[in-house]
Scaffold this active site. Structure first.
Site, short mmCIF file in Angstrom:
data_model
loop_
_atom_site.label_atom_id
_atom_site.label_comp_id
_atom_site.label_asym_id
_atom_site.label_seq_id
_atom_site.Cartn_x
_atom_site.Cartn_y
_atom_site.Cartn_z
N HIS A 165 44.64 15.63 23.85
CA HIS A 165 45.53 15.70 22.68
C HIS A 165 46.76 16.60 22.89
O HIS A 165 47.16 17.34 21.99
CB HIS A 165 44.74 16.18 21.44
CG HIS A 165 43.47 15.43 21.25
ND1 HIS A 165 42.26 15.89 21.69
CD2 HIS A 165 43.23 14.22 20.68
CE1 HIS A 165 41.31 14.99 21.40
NE2 HIS A 165 41.88 13.98 20.79
N CYS A 166 47.34 16.53 24.08
CA CYS A 166 48.54 17.33 24.42
C CYS A 166 48.31 18.83 24.25
O CYS A 166 49.26 19.57 23.99
CB CYS A 166 49.76 16.93 23.58
SG CYS A 166 50.37 15.30 23.94
#
Lengths: 362, 75
Positions: free
Chosen positions: A319-320
């Site tokens: 998720h970055c």
């Protein structure tokens, strides 16, 4: 958005003809609505950007100078962490306050690292992996005592929670249009509190603004100082329409609905064997974002089967935010993340959690 | 014949703010391309009835709408 293209397709602020003026009105109306929504008196302190990431970069690069100290948390998205790591190479000193394994932050740990050289504290309002909310008002007061400004990444919370930046002590707030504000992708912004001295913030980009055209120097007027180049008229109009929808719906009702969905997700997932849920497990202390893993199953396999067999769409992996996953203890495998939207119902959630149970069984 | 005046602004956003404010108060105003003799600033100017000059000035000041200056338009 269609309306603004059909009836106001001019370049806002670049001409005196009717289509340009109509476009400028659409941009200004959204500016005013955004200012009002976040509790800022002066609408000129709403700066439109292409994303929250752009707004964060504008702030970090505009404020931090050689030798300055900046503090952040260990659950930040790469929208914050990457520009900070990049600035670290340019002799900006960076401290990262470690959050607990549920994503919560103890402000005592912030007090320990903040000092008289701290120019800026930058924190997310809520984790994009587990939804955990950070105590922004307390963080603001600690930052201010040290003479630092507070930048909040509100990508997950703008439009999800009532937010008054004056009451919360936020100096700069970065938001995106495409999440809870119900706008399109490609539009975001920076909201600057009424008392922040903007002469001390350098623009990220210089260029044409349609104002003071006789000068080759970047103007200091707001919002033009930070808005060079043609504005995203369609995106801004879409953001305005989304925000109007949010205001009509009432932010408190949105928050209540999302808490209910969050609880339903936690209830549904927690009874499935081998499922481990991360975060506070408390809808009062988070926004409706839930992450889980399953012992003995890969997260990507779960996500693929949820999509293909049940039409349940999730996001898996990191998720970055490698920092948040290291904090949660889920690095490098990551988690499956389920994040309902305002149009999701409790029965949708029940179907989704039943689908998770079926995928795990077989 | 109506004697007009124009308000010149530094930014388009200020023009929009002024337009909204003055229209709400029922003033008959029009946004026009900035007349070139007033070499200025933003490309849009706000044209108004010069008889209301003082009243408009007061309203803009009270609402803290930033503007460059006001001129009468000799036509």
């Amino acid at each position: 958005m269609t309306d603004v293209l059909e009836h106001a397709g001019g370049n806002p602020g670049r001409s005196g003809h009717r289509l340009s003026i109509a476009a400028a009105r659409a941009v200004y109306d959204t500016r005013e609505e955004i200012a009002h929504f976040f509790g800022v008196t002066d609408p000129m302190r709403v700066i439109f950007t292409s994303s929250a990431t752009h707004a964060i970069n504008l702030t970090l690069r505009g404020i931090l100078k050689l030798g300055d100290h900046v503090v952040t948390s260990s659950i930040e998205h790469n929208a914050v962490m990457r520009p900070l790591r990049n600035l670290e190479k340019q002799n900006i000193r960076l401290s990262i306050v470690a959050c607990a394994a549920d994503g919560t932050l103890d402000v005592k740990d912030l007090i320990k690292v903040i000092d008289s050289n701290t120019r800026l504290v930058v924190m997310t309002h809520a984790s994009n992996v587990v939804g955990t909310l950070l105590p922004i008002a307390e963080i603001a007061s600690i930052a201010h005592q040290a003479g630092a400004l507070l930048l909040v990444d509100a990508a997950q919370t703008a439009g999800a929670l009532p937010m008054d930046i004056q009451a919360m002590g936020i100096d700069l707030l970065a938001f995106t249009g495409h999440k809870e504000l119900q706008g399109p992708p490609g539009i975001g912004g920076l909201v600057i509190a009424d008392d922040v001295d903007t002469t001390k913030i350098e623009p990220l980009m210089c260029g044409g603004t349609g104002s003071r055209s006789e000068s080759e120097e970047q103007p200091n007027d707001l919002p033009d100082k930070f808005e060079s180049g043609t504005a995203n008229l369609v995106g801004i109009a879409g953001l305005g329409a989304g925000l109007k929808w949010v205001k009509d719906k009432a932010i408190n009702e949105i928050r209540e609905h999302m808490k209910e969905l969050n609880q339903a997700l936690l209830d549904g997932l927690s009874i499935i064997p081998r499922v481990k849920i991360y975060g506070t497990l408390d809808p009062e202390r988070s926004v409706a974002i839930v992450s889980f893993t399953v012992t003995g199953k890969s997260v990507s396999e779960i996500a693929l089967r949820l999509d293909e067999e049940y039409g349940v769409l999730s996001r898996v992996g990191l998720h970055c935010t490698p920092a948040a996953h290291k904090t949660l203890g889920t690095f490098p495998e990551g988690t499956v993340r389920l994040a309902p939207g305002i149009f999701t119902t409790v029965s949708d959630i029940q179907e989704a959690t039943q689908a998770v149970a079926k995928v795990i069984k077989s | 014949m109506t004697q007009y005046g124009v308000v010149l602004f530094y930014t388009t956003s200020s023009v929009m703010r002024a337009e909204k404010l003055l229209k709400t108060e029922g003033h008959s105003i029009k946004l026009i391309p900035t007349p070139r003799q007033f070499s200025s600033d933003c490309g849009i100017a706000l044209r108004f009835d010069w008889n209301y000059c003082e009243e408009i000035k007061l309203m803009l000041d009270e609402a803290k709408v930033e503007y460059a200056n006001m001129h009468s338009l000799d036509t």
